[in-house]
Design an enzyme around this catalytic site. Structure first.
Site, PDB file in Angstrom:
ATOM      1  CB  SER A 136     -34.719   2.905   0.582  1.00  0.00           C
ATOM      2  OG  SER A 136     -33.556   2.475  -0.095  1.00  0.00           O
ATOM      3  CE1 TYR A 151     -36.946   2.080  -4.081  1.00  0.00           C
ATOM      4  CE2 TYR A 151     -34.807   2.908  -3.362  1.00  0.00           C
ATOM      5  CZ  TYR A 151     -35.877   2.041  -3.205  1.00  0.00           C
ATOM      6  OH  TYR A 151     -35.869   1.156  -2.155  1.00  0.00           O
ATOM      7  CE  LYS A 155     -38.826   2.665  -0.919  1.00  0.00           C
ATOM      8  NZ  LYS A 155     -39.893   1.920  -0.209  1.00  0.00           N
ATOM      9  CB  THR A 186     -36.932  -8.751  -1.553  1.00  0.00           C
ATOM     10  OG1 THR A 186     -36.710  -7.540  -2.283  1.00  0.00           O
ATOM     11  CG2 THR A 186     -36.479  -8.586  -0.115  1.00  0.00           C
TER      12      THR A 186
END
Length: 251
Positions: A136, A151, A155, A186
């Site tokens: 990411s 997060y 990543k 998404t």
């Protein structure tokens, strides 16, 4: 025998789009997902392109992951490609993060690590192959509007794993790369945006990208497909920014 691909998190988004491209190449695709309805839906939609197998697995249940790894050789004896595509994203300020938030992100990496280890042994026995991780942009650049410390930490770890595996597995003819997307439309945003409003909401990020639009799953899948195949046979250890130009600069 047909080549096989394992896509961890292939029921929607980038993983599903990658599965479609591989199926069109004649590769048998094995999709791992947690949601039974999403697995069934993906299987129906992808079956028109080729042979699809689905496996229900909760990546947060490490006992189940361990059992899966023990059976992987039986499920995928002709394994050639691996894509770690599963994800979860729900921005939350660092001072409000709880242990459960942290574990949600890092349990994915634990599962990726050991699934890839099991897969790597099969790839080695099969004479090589390729692995692509979906990282990411947030692992490289903090965005205050979307606070994502846990997060992004996870990543960034996946980016590091990519480079280490590229070095260690090269002697086994296994290439390992990653893609680093920015904002892509998404279902992953459904953790904090209503699913039927994701498309509309993310349009507000168009100007964040120098190219002037948010990404689509196919934008990322096309690059993953390239990195998996022999078209990129001299590429390993790369973390490609597929981000509409975000890492180059901001509008």
């Amino acid at each position: 025998m047909s080549k096989q691909a394992l896509i961890v998190g292939g029921t929607t988004g980038m993983g599903k789009a990658t599965a479609e491209l591989l199926l069109q190449d004649g590769v048998e695709v094995i999709i791992i997902g947690r949601n039974e309805n999403n697995l069934a839906s993906a299987a129906r939609e992808l079956a028109v392109h080729g042979k699809v197998k689905t496996i229900a697995l909760d990546l947060n249940d490490f006992g189940a992951v361990t059992l899966f790894n023990q059976e992987l050789k039986t499920e995928a004896p002709n394994l050639k490609y691996v894509v770690n595509a599963a994800g979860y994203f729900s921005p939350r300020p660092f001072l409000e993060h709880e242990e459960g938030d942290y574990d949600t992100y890092h349990n994915f990496n634990k599962a990726f690590f050991f699934i890839t280890q099991a897969a790597g042994k099969i790839l080695t026995a099969n004479g090589g192959g390729s692995i692509v991780n979906i990282g990411s942009m947030w692992a490289k650049q903090a965005i205050k509007a979307t606070p994502s410390s846990a997060y992004s930490m996870a990543k960034a770890g996946l980016h590091a794993l990519t480079q280490h595996l590229a070095m260690e597995l090269a002697e086994h003819n296994i290439r390992v790369n990653a893609v680093s997307p920015a904002v892509v439309v998404t279902p992953i945003y459904g953790a904090f945006i209503e699913q039927d409003k994701i498309e509309e909401t993310l349009q507000g990020f168009n100007d964040f990208h120098p190219i002037g639009r948010v990404g689509r799953a196919t934008d990322i899948a096309n690059t993953i497909h390239f990195l998996l195949t022999d078209q990129s046979s001299w590429v390993t250890g790369a973390i490609w920014d597929i981000d509409g130009g975000v890492m180059a600069g901001r509008n």
